[in-house]
Scaffold this motif. Structure first.
Motif, short mmCIF file in Angstrom:
data_model
loop_
_atom_site.label_atom_id
_atom_site.label_comp_id
_atom_site.label_asym_id
_atom_site.label_seq_id
_atom_site.Cartn_x
_atom_site.Cartn_y
_atom_site.Cartn_z
N HIS A 1 1.66 -0.73 -9.62
CA HIS A 1 1.09 0.60 -9.41
C HIS A 1 2.22 1.56 -9.04
CE1 HIS A 1 -3.29 -0.41 -9.44
NE2 HIS A 1 -2.77 -1.63 -9.27
N ARG B 1 -5.95 -0.64 -3.83
CA ARG B 1 -5.83 -1.84 -4.70
C ARG B 1 -4.89 -2.85 -4.05
NH1 ARG B 1 -6.42 -5.83 -6.37
NH2 ARG B 1 -6.10 -6.69 -8.46
N TYR B 2 -3.85 -2.39 -3.40
CA TYR B 2 -2.89 -3.25 -2.70
C TYR B 2 -3.59 -4.03 -1.58
CZ TYR B 2 0.75 -3.99 0.92
OH TYR B 2 1.55 -4.50 1.90
N VAL C 1 -0.18 -7.65 -6.70
CA VAL C 1 -0.08 -6.20 -6.85
C VAL C 1 1.21 -5.71 -6.20
CG1 VAL C 1 -1.07 -3.97 -6.14
CG2 VAL C 1 -2.56 -5.79 -6.99
N GLU D 1 0.14 -6.64 -11.45
CA GLU D 1 -0.12 -5.21 -11.57
C GLU D 1 0.98 -4.44 -10.85
OE1 GLU D 1 -3.96 -3.90 -10.32
OE2 GLU D 1 -5.02 -5.55 -11.32
N GLY E 1 0.60 -8.78 -2.07
CA GLY E 1 1.12 -7.51 -2.56
C GLY E 1 2.39 -7.08 -1.85
#
Length: 769
Positions: free
Chosen positions: A321, A223-224, A290, A319, A230
């Motif tokens: 994580h 996802r990064y 992210v 986001e 990010g």
């Protein structure tokens, strides 16, 4: 006295009253009532000493007054000259002593002082200083002189001393005037509000929970990489380097930021959209799409947990994580509840299984390719690696104080299927940050040295979390071993290991909240108030460095930065270098490349023994310290490129030493053994030991057991030299002392023999007669 001079004296006295005690009027000098002071009633001509009571129902936390150090005052002559004496008369010291002692014994004064921040301890210290000040001063301030004279003459109340006593107390304890301010800045409750940028956006928190080798970090990194921007926050430089390389290899421009390094992929130095950093270096003001926070369970670490708390509460990312153990899920949910953010949990299972064997290894002869022996001390690593190579097998060595490049080199050597090295000897440094092809984890011991809350070193059995982190390195998904095995070296440890691994990991209950505080950190911590979810982090290392450079003239900001430097305080050479860096900095003299080379005696030769290798590791840490400071004081540490170049050369030298570590151990042992053998031979010629050798053997008052004593000498001396606690030079000095003691013993023995012979001759003569 003339009228003009009298008027001059009175005007000076009035000005002195107005400047020194604004709330004291001239009439208060003669008729202040002690009862009115205690009752707190205000009337003309009296001084009202009252303390505002906070409307907060919870009483403020009392400070730890043992941290208050009185300021020494110079006994200079008063600016008033002899005004007090000219207006009244000289004071009788004996009478003054009686008055002061009566003041000290009054419970009302002690209570009133306590309300102003002077507990019993501070009250006593302040009174001793106040009494000494009054009795030793040749000329007191005019207002105090008049008050004391009135009390001695019976015209004043003894309680009238109190305002002057408090004035003196605040001079020697200046922190009393700012206690309320200190309490305000030490209020660490609701730390989520420290990060307004993060609170201004609605963040989505996703927890990737699972054991080691479950793919939790992999999914977060995917996802990064897919995001427009990010930040990856990891606990180790190795992990940050790995994500930095993986991101750039995937075509996603990524910068690297650690305490000692800044690497920009853009040639012109423009920041990339992605950054991989160590957790302490993440920015809580830069917006990202992210953010990934790895190894979230380290939020409970007493020394570094504050960095995970700061990242979790402060990162400005849409986001977040979070990757870590399932034991942290409930706590992270509760923590995010205080920010109004929900937590989405993704659970993962281990991709490859590992099993606990029913038998211990018991002997190094039973080692197989792909084995990793885990030790918790350097001595065990040195000893085991030598024994392995004595059996004709090669082994790789990894421990915490090795430079990152050396660790990677040893990991590559072990992972290479074409390399004859198939055995790894390592500390728990392999628990994270290295991808290793391990088939079987072998615990050489289950006891690890730890530092308790008092800063004392103690041996403790490893926790379930630590055991799982290490055991999980066996049978990695990306390695050639698809199944892992775990066992112990010794038979007695195996049931203990099974018991440890059978338990679930204790859930996290509290978390580290505090970033290091400014130089008054002891008082700051003693006054700090935190919510139930948090505790104040351990700042022993900060205080250690602060004490080390206390005598060096540095401004507050520079002193604070130096005190936050990440150094190994167990390395004397590193501590000495830190001190030299601070001294050079305080002289406003840049720390140039030539200056550093002279200090570390560059160029350095390859190590000839373990002591040399340990020193090279310390030099590498010193260069790390230079690079760390260079990003905080660029003008004073200007030669980063040259320092980084010789650090790479030093890394190669250390790698060479680690590859030959068995030869180095053998050289260290030979040096010691030769010296001790020569000494043992001398002892053998006389047929008796000396008292000095008992220092090494540990025997008390026993002169027998020569053979066993020599074996213990060799073993202990070898360990002392390996640890750097004893050098060959010191050992030679001990040898000379032993020889001197031996000669004295021989002389004493000869004297006893001669005396014995003369006595026997005397007895024979008597018999003949």
């Amino acid at each position: 006295m003339s009228v003009n001079r009298c008027v001059c004296f009175i005007s000076r006295l009035q000005r002195h009253f107005n400047s020194r005690t604004p709330r004291i009027t001239t009439s208060s000098c003669h008729a202040s009532s002690g009862s009115s002071l205690l009752q707190g009633q205000h009337r003309p001509g009296t001084v009202v000493w009252s303390r505002d009571v906070s409307s907060n129902s919870s009483s403020p936390k009392p400070p730890d007054t043992s941290l208050f150090v009185p300021v020494s005052l110079k006994a200079d002559a008063s600016a008033d000259g002899g005004v007090g004496i000219e207006l009244t008369q000289p004071l009788d010291k004996n009478e003054l002593l009686k008055v002061l002692n009566r003041f000290y014994k009054r419970k009302e004064m002690q209570k009133l002082a306590a309300d102003s921040g002077l507990d019993a301890r501070l009250f006593h210290q302040a009174f001793i200083s106040f009494r000494k000040y009054i009795l030793e001063m040749t000329s007191l301030p005019a207002d105090l002189h008049i008050i004391l004279n009135d009390i001695c003459c019976g015209a004043g109340h003894i309680d009238d001393i109190y305002p002057y006593f408090m004035r003196h107390a605040k001079h020697i304890f200046p922190m009393l005037d700012c206690m309320d301010d200190l309490r305000k800045i030490s209020d660490l409750r609701v730390p989520a509000n420290w990060y307004p940028e993060a609170r201004a956006i609605q963040r989505k928190v996703i927890f990737h929970a699972g054991p080691t080798n479950s793919g939790k970090t992999y999914h977060a990194i995917q996802r990064y990489l897919a995001a427009k921007s990010g930040v990856y926050c990891g606990p180790l430089k190795l992990l940050a380097h790995e994500i930095f390389e993986k991101s750039n290899d995937a075509g996603v421009p990524c910068d690297l930021v650690t305490g000692e390094e800044r690497t920009f992929v853009d040639p012109e130095g423009r920041a990339a959209g992605h950054v991989a950093c160590t957790i302490e270096m993440c920015s809580v003001t830069t917006p990202y799409e992210v953010a990934v926070i790895d190894e979230i369970q380290m939020i409970r670490d007493p020394s570094r947990g504050w960095a995970w708390t700061r990242a979790l509460l402060g990162l400005c990312a849409e986001e977040i994580h979070v990757c870590g153990e399932p034991a942290a899920i409930d706590f992270i949910k509760e923590l995010m509840f205080t920010t109004g953010e929900e937590v989405e949990v993704h659970n993962y299972q281990r991709l490859t299984p590992f099993s606990i064997l029913d038998h211990a290894v018991e002997s190094l002869d039973n080692l197989r390719p792909g084995d990793c022996i885990v030790c918790f001390s350097k001595n065990d690593i040195y000893s085991i690696s030598r024994q392995i190579e004595a059996r004709g097998q090669e082994c790789a060595v990894i421990y915490g104080s090795l430079p990152p490049g050396t660790k990677l080199s040893q990991a590559k050597k072990f992972n290479d299927p074409d390399d004859p090295c198939k055995i790894l000897v390592a500390t728990d440094a392999i628990g994270m940050g290295l991808n290793l092809s391990i088939k079987r984890i072998i615990f050489n011991s289950l006891v690890k040295p730890n530092v308790n809350e008092k800063g004392e070193k103690q041996m403790e059995t490893i926790s379930t979390s630590q055991a799982l982190q290490i055991a999980g390195r066996a049978g990695r998904f990306s390695s050639k071993f698809k199944e892992g095995e775990v066992t112990t070296m010794h038979r007695d440890d195996l049931p203990v290991l099974k018991e440890i691994l059978s338990h679930s990991v204790d859930p996290i209950e509290i978390v580290n909240a505090l970033v290091l505080s400014p130089p008054s950190q002891d008082i700051f911590v003693s006054l700090s108030q935190v919510d139930g979810l948090y505790f104040v982090c351990n700042i022993d290392d900060f205080k250690f460095l602060a004490d080390m450079i206390q005598h060096i003239p540095l401004n507050l900001r520079s002193r604070y930065v130096f005190c936050t430097a990440p150094i190994n305080k167990k390395q004397p050479f590193v501590c000495t270098s830190f001190l030299k860096f601070a001294r050079q900095f305080s002289r406003d003299e840049p720390l140039t490349f030539d200056w550093v080379c002279r200090h570390i005696s560059w160029p350095l030769a390859p190590p000839k023994n373990i002591k040399d290798l340990v020193h090279l590791e310390a030099v590498h840490d010193v260069l790390d310290l230079y690079l760390w400071l260079s990003y905080r004081f660029m003008d004073m540490f200007p030669d980063t490129a040259s320092i980084r170049e010789i650090q790479r050369e030093l890394d190669d030298i250390i790698q060479q030493g680690v590859r030959n570590i068995t030869r180095l151990i053998r050289a260290s042992d030979t040096t010691v053994t030769d010296l001790l053998q020569a000494q043992s031979n001398r002892h053998g010629q006389t047929g008796r030991g000396t008292g000095s050798t008992h220092f090494l053997t540990g025997s008390r008052g026993q002169r027998g057991q020569r053979a066993s004593g020599q074996m213990m000498d060799s073993s202990l001396a070898s360990r002392l030299v390996r640890d750097g606690l004893l050098t060959p030079d010191l050992l030679q000095q001990l040898q000379r002392e032993w020889s001197k003691d031996q000669k004295q013993d021989n002389s004493s023995q000869r004297a006893l023999d001669l005396e014995h012979q003369s006595n026997n001759k005397g007895k024979r003569k008597k018999k003949k007669k």
